[in-house]
Scaffold this motif. Structure first.
Motif, PDB file in Angstrom:
ATOM      1  N   ILE A   1      -5.002   9.439   0.795  1.00  0.00           N
ATOM      2  CA  ILE A   1      -5.981   8.676   0.191  1.00  0.00           C
ATOM      3  C   ILE A   1      -5.067   7.050   0.070  1.00  0.00           C
ATOM      4  CG2 ILE A   1      -6.271   7.806  -2.226  1.00  0.00           C
ATOM      5  CD1 ILE A   1      -7.592  10.811  -2.592  1.00  0.00           C
ATOM      6  N   LYS A   2      -5.493   6.569   0.462  1.00  0.00           N
ATOM      7  CA  LYS A   2      -4.739   4.994   0.204  1.00  0.00           C
ATOM      8  C   LYS A   2      -5.622   4.368  -1.171  1.00  0.00           C
ATOM      9  CE  LYS A   2      -3.294   1.244   3.488  1.00  0.00           C
ATOM     10  NZ  LYS A   2      -3.816   0.780   4.902  1.00  0.00           N
ATOM     11  N   THR A   3      -3.668   3.604  -1.374  1.00  0.00           N
ATOM     12  CA  THR A   3      -3.944   2.613  -2.701  1.00  0.00           C
ATOM     13  C   THR A   3      -3.153   1.977  -3.039  1.00  0.00           C
ATOM     14  OG1 THR A   3      -2.657   3.664  -4.450  1.00  0.00           O
ATOM     15  CG2 THR A   3      -3.842   4.874  -4.041  1.00  0.00           C
ATOM     16  N   ALA A   4      -3.241   0.486  -3.570  1.00  0.00           N
ATOM     17  CA  ALA A   4      -2.548  -0.560  -3.546  1.00  0.00           C
ATOM     18  C   ALA A   4      -1.367  -0.378  -4.417  1.00  0.00           C
ATOM     19  CB  ALA A   4      -3.235  -1.620  -4.435  1.00  0.00           C
TER      20      ALA A   4
ATOM     21  N   TYR B   1       0.758  -1.153  -0.008  1.00  0.00           N
ATOM     22  CA  TYR B   1       0.231  -0.040  -0.627  1.00  0.00           C
ATOM     23  C   TYR B   1       1.062   1.233  -0.017  1.00  0.00           C
ATOM     24  CZ  TYR B   1      -3.886  -2.982   1.178  1.00  0.00           C
ATOM     25  OH  TYR B   1      -4.499  -3.701   0.980  1.00  0.00           O
ATOM     26  N   THR B   2       0.411   2.435  -0.206  1.00  0.00           N
ATOM     27  CA  THR B   2       0.326   3.808  -0.413  1.00  0.00           C
ATOM     28  C   THR B   2      -0.126   4.394  -0.275  1.00  0.00           C
ATOM     29  OG1 THR B   2       1.872   3.004  -2.292  1.00  0.00           O
ATOM     30  CG2 THR B   2       1.253   5.452  -1.946  1.00  0.00           C
ATOM     31  N   ARG B   3       0.192   5.791   1.043  1.00  0.00           N
ATOM     32  CA  ARG B   3      -0.744   6.748   1.067  1.00  0.00           C
ATOM     33  C   ARG B   3       0.076   7.789   0.313  1.00  0.00           C
ATOM     34  NH1 ARG B   3      -1.480   7.540   6.873  1.00  0.00           N
ATOM     35  NH2 ARG B   3       1.036   7.597   6.712  1.00  0.00           N
TER      36      ARG B   3
ATOM     37  N   GLY C   1      -3.511  -2.036  -8.415  1.00  0.00           N
ATOM     38  CA  GLY C   1      -2.347  -0.551  -7.946  1.00  0.00           C
ATOM     39  C   GLY C   1      -2.814   1.072  -8.855  1.00  0.00           C
ATOM     40  N   VAL C   2      -3.009   1.767  -8.018  1.00  0.00           N
ATOM     41  CA  VAL C   2      -3.446   2.935  -9.010  1.00  0.00           C
ATOM     42  C   VAL C   2      -2.106   4.185  -8.714  1.00  0.00           C
ATOM     43  CG1 VAL C   2      -4.271   3.855  -7.591  1.00  0.00           C
ATOM     44  CG2 VAL C   2      -4.643   4.647  -9.596  1.00  0.00           C
ATOM     45  N   ARG C   3      -0.676   4.717  -9.024  1.00  0.00           N
ATOM     46  CA  ARG C   3      -0.149   5.375  -8.917  1.00  0.00           C
ATOM     47  C   ARG C   3      -0.155   6.831  -9.263  1.00  0.00           C
ATOM     48  NH1 ARG C   3       4.804   3.574  -7.147  1.00  0.00           N
ATOM     49  NH2 ARG C   3       6.413   5.327  -7.042  1.00  0.00           N
ATOM     50  N   PHE C   4      -0.259   8.153  -8.515  1.00  0.00           N
ATOM     51  CA  PHE C   4      -0.450   9.913  -8.587  1.00  0.00           C
ATOM     52  C   PHE C   4       1.119  10.268  -9.095  1.00  0.00           C
ATOM     53  CE2 PHE C   4      -4.155   8.090  -5.814  1.00  0.00           C
ATOM     54  CZ  PHE C   4      -4.979   8.133  -7.290  1.00  0.00           C
ATOM     55  N   GLN C   5       0.987  11.016  -9.836  1.00  0.00           N
ATOM     56  CA  GLN C   5       2.225  12.068  -9.979  1.00  0.00           C
ATOM     57  C   GLN C   5       1.877  12.986  -8.501  1.00  0.00           C
ATOM     58  OE1 GLN C   5       2.528  12.882 -13.804  1.00  0.00           O
ATOM     59  NE2 GLN C   5       3.659  11.436 -14.521  1.00  0.00           N
ATOM     60  N   LYS C   6       3.152  13.092  -8.003  1.00  0.00           N
ATOM     61  CA  LYS C   6       3.457  14.573  -6.932  1.00  0.00           C
ATOM     62  C   LYS C   6       3.743  15.600  -8.252  1.00  0.00           C
ATOM     63  CE  LYS C   6       6.686  12.429  -5.083  1.00  0.00           C
ATOM     64  NZ  LYS C   6       7.988  12.231  -4.038  1.00  0.00           N
ATOM     65  N   LYS C   7       2.330  16.554  -7.575  1.00  0.00           N
ATOM     66  CA  LYS C   7       2.622  18.180  -7.509  1.00  0.00           C
ATOM     67  C   LYS C   7       1.456  18.136  -9.211  1.00  0.00           C
ATOM     68  CE  LYS C   7       6.914  19.518  -6.096  1.00  0.00           C
ATOM     69  NZ  LYS C   7       7.627  20.393  -6.750  1.00  0.00           N
ATOM     70  N   SER C   8       0.924  16.837  -9.132  1.00  0.00           N
ATOM     71  CA  SER C   8       0.154  16.664 -10.540  1.00  0.00           C
ATOM     72  C   SER C   8      -1.770  17.084  -9.965  1.00  0.00           C
ATOM     73  CB  SER C   8      -0.074  16.078 -11.329  1.00  0.00           C
ATOM     74  OG  SER C   8       1.139  15.807 -11.846  1.00  0.00           O
ATOM     75  N   THR C   9      -2.595  17.248 -10.773  1.00  0.00           N
ATOM     76  CA  THR C   9      -3.947  17.396 -10.193  1.00  0.00           C
ATOM     77  C   THR C   9      -4.964  16.148 -11.349  1.00  0.00           C
ATOM     78  OG1 THR C   9      -3.962  20.354 -10.230  1.00  0.00           O
ATOM     79  CG2 THR C   9      -5.823  19.056 -10.058  1.00  0.00           C
ATOM     80  N   TYR C  10      -5.419  16.009 -10.419  1.00  0.00           N
ATOM     81  CA  TYR C  10      -6.711  13.952 -11.249  1.00  0.00           C
ATOM     82  C   TYR C  10      -7.700  14.941 -10.395  1.00  0.00           C
ATOM     83  CZ  TYR C  10      -2.343  11.775 -11.719  1.00  0.00           C
ATOM     84  OH  TYR C  10      -0.606  11.440 -11.711  1.00  0.00           O
ATOM     85  N   VAL C  11      -8.843  14.512 -11.159  1.00  0.00           N
ATOM     86  CA  VAL C  11     -10.143  14.019 -10.269  1.00  0.00           C
ATOM     87  C   VAL C  11      -9.933  12.283  -9.655  1.00  0.00           C
ATOM     88  CG1 VAL C  11     -12.616  13.295 -11.187  1.00  0.00           C
ATOM     89  CG2 VAL C  11     -10.952  14.993 -11.948  1.00  0.00           C
ATOM     90  N   ILE C  12     -10.855  12.714  -8.493  1.00  0.00           N
ATOM     91  CA  ILE C  12      -9.983  11.127  -7.872  1.00  0.00           C
ATOM     92  C   ILE C  12     -11.576  10.643  -7.440  1.00  0.00           C
ATOM     93  CG2 ILE C  12      -9.131   9.568  -6.245  1.00  0.00           C
ATOM     94  CD1 ILE C  12      -7.484  11.701  -6.648  1.00  0.00           C
ATOM     95  N   ALA C  13     -11.826   9.642  -7.512  1.00  0.00           N
ATOM     96  CA  ALA C  13     -13.353   9.505  -7.065  1.00  0.00           C
ATOM     97  C   ALA C  13     -12.605   7.765  -6.605  1.00  0.00           C
ATOM     98  CB  ALA C  13     -14.674   9.071  -8.302  1.00  0.00           C
ATOM     99  N   GLY C  14     -13.792   7.393  -5.380  1.00  0.00           N
ATOM    100  CA  GLY C  14     -13.643   5.701  -4.553  1.00  0.00           C
ATOM    101  C   GLY C  14     -14.161   5.987  -3.848  1.00  0.00           C
TER     102      GLY C  14
ATOM    103  N   ALA D   1      -8.455   4.282  -3.784  1.00  0.00           N
ATOM    104  CA  ALA D   1      -8.480   4.483  -5.258  1.00  0.00           C
ATOM    105  C   ALA D   1      -7.691   3.134  -5.581  1.00  0.00           C
ATOM    106  CB  ALA D   1      -7.881   6.026  -5.371  1.00  0.00           C
ATOM    107  N   ASN D   2      -8.141   2.559  -6.898  1.00  0.00           N
ATOM    108  CA  ASN D   2      -8.165   2.054  -7.607  1.00  0.00           C
ATOM    109  C   ASN D   2      -7.639   1.594  -8.763  1.00  0.00           C
ATOM    110  OD1 ASN D   2     -10.136   0.419  -8.616  1.00  0.00           O
ATOM    111  ND2 ASN D   2     -10.475  -0.496  -6.260  1.00  0.00           N
ATOM    112  N   SER D   3      -7.571   1.087  -9.670  1.00  0.00           N
ATOM    113  CA  SER D   3      -7.481   1.189 -10.883  1.00  0.00           C
ATOM    114  C   SER D   3      -9.118   1.270 -11.223  1.00  0.00           C
ATOM    115  CB  SER D   3      -6.601   0.604 -11.951  1.00  0.00           C
ATOM    116  OG  SER D   3      -7.036  -0.836 -11.340  1.00  0.00           O
ATOM    117  N   CYS D   4      -9.362   0.637 -10.878  1.00  0.00           N
ATOM    118  CA  CYS D   4     -10.982   0.996 -11.463  1.00  0.00           C
ATOM    119  C   CYS D   4     -11.913   2.239 -11.110  1.00  0.00           C
ATOM    120  CB  CYS D   4     -11.752  -0.473 -10.964  1.00  0.00           C
ATOM    121  SG  CYS D   4     -10.919  -1.501 -11.916  1.00  0.00           S
ATOM    122  N   SER D   5     -11.491   2.584 -10.218  1.00  0.00           N
ATOM    123  CA  SER D   5     -11.992   3.729 -10.101  1.00  0.00           C
ATOM    124  C   SER D   5     -11.346   5.454 -10.287  1.00  0.00           C
ATOM    125  CB  SER D   5     -11.674   4.440  -8.612  1.00  0.00           C
ATOM    126  OG  SER D   5     -10.459   4.127  -8.068  1.00  0.00           O
ATOM    127  N   LEU D   6     -12.186   6.446 -10.307  1.00  0.00           N
ATOM    128  CA  LEU D   6     -12.042   7.469 -11.913  1.00  0.00           C
ATOM    129  C   LEU D   6     -10.750   7.929 -10.874  1.00  0.00           C
ATOM    130  CD1 LEU D   6     -12.639   9.323 -13.799  1.00  0.00           C
ATOM    131  CD2 LEU D   6     -14.088  10.397 -12.396  1.00  0.00           C
TER     132      LEU D   6
END
Length: 192
Positions: free
Chosen positions: A82-85, A56-58, A92-105, A115-120
Motif C-alpha cells: 500500500i503506497k501512501t504519501a 512516498y512510503t510503501r 500523508g498517513v503513517r501506519f505502525q508496524k505489527k499493528s492491525t488496521y482497517v484500510i480503505a483507499g 491510502a491517504n489521511s482522508c481515507s479510512l
C-alpha cells in the motif's frame, strides 16, 4: 528593496503553507460512505515499511480480511503493498508496524493500492464493536445505494437518504449504518 523582498517572501510563505494545509482538509464522512466510495477495503496487519523517497512510503501488509470484491487478491493472508504519501507530505498517513488496521483507499490504473489521511485508516482496536460488526456482516457494503448526508452547521435539508447533523455525527459514525428498507433508507439502529 530589502523590505520588499522580505514582504514578498512572507506572502509566498503564507500562501505556500495555506496551500499545503488546505490540501489535507478532509470532509467529515461516515465510515459507510468511505467504504462505499473506496476501491478497496481490507483488514490488514502492517508487516514493514519501505520509504520510496521523500514523498512516498510503501507498506507491506498481510491481508487478514477483504471487505470489498473490487480488490483483486481476495485470498486470506495474501501480501500486498500500500503506497501512501509520507506523513510529512500533504495528506500523508503513517501506519505502525505489527499493528492491525482497517484500510480503505483507491486503486491506480496500474493496480497500486493507495491510502491517504482522508481515507479510512483505523487501528482495529480503535473501532467500535458496531463498526466492526457492520464491516464483517457487509452492512456498510450492502447498503451503498443509500446516501448519507452530513449536515454542516446542523442544517439538514429534507430529502432522501440518512441525515447526519454535525453536532451528533460522531454518534452516527460510531453506532449506526444507513440501511435500505423497501424504497427508503434510514439509520439502523436509530439510537442517536
Amino acid at each position: 528593496m530589502g523590505r520588499m523582498k522580505v514582504a514578498l517572501f512572507c506572502v509566498y510563505f503564507v500562501i505556500s503553507v495555506f496551500g499545503i494545509s488546505e490540501a489535507c482538509k478532509c470532509a467529515v464522512r461516515h465510515p459507510q460512505t468511505i467504504i462505499c466510495r473506496s476501491d478497496f477495503a481490507i483488514k490488514a496487519k502492517i508487516l514493514y515499511e519501505d520509504p520510496v523517497d521523500t514523498l512516498y512510503t510503501r507498506y507491506r501488509v498481510k491481508v487478514l480480511q477483504n471487505f470489498k470484491s473490487g480488490y483483486a487478491p481476495s485470498r486470506r493472508n495474501s501480501r500486498v503493498w500500500i503506497k501512501t504519501a509520507s506523513s510529512s507530505a500533504a495528506c500523508g498517513v503513517r501506519f505502525q508496524k505489527k499493528s492491525t488496521y482497517v484500510i480503505a483507499g483507491s486503486r491506480d490504473r496500474d493496480g497500486t493500492l493507495r491510502a491517504n489521511s482522508c481515507s479510512l485508516n483505523r487501528k482495529v482496536q480503535d473501532m467500535t464493536t458496531f463498526q466492526l460488526f457492520a464491516l464483517n456482516k457487509m452492512g456498510y457494503q450492502n447498503n451503498c445505494n443509500c446516501e448519507i448526508r452530513e449536515c454542516p452547521h446542523n442544517v439538514c435539508e429534507a430529502g432522501q437518504g440518512c441525515l447526519s447533523p454535525y453536532n451528533n455525527s460522531d454518534c452516527y459514525h460510531r453506532t449506526a449504518l444507513c440501511r435500505r428498507s423497501g424504497s427508503t433508507c434510514s439509520w439502523t439502529p436509530n439510537a442517536c
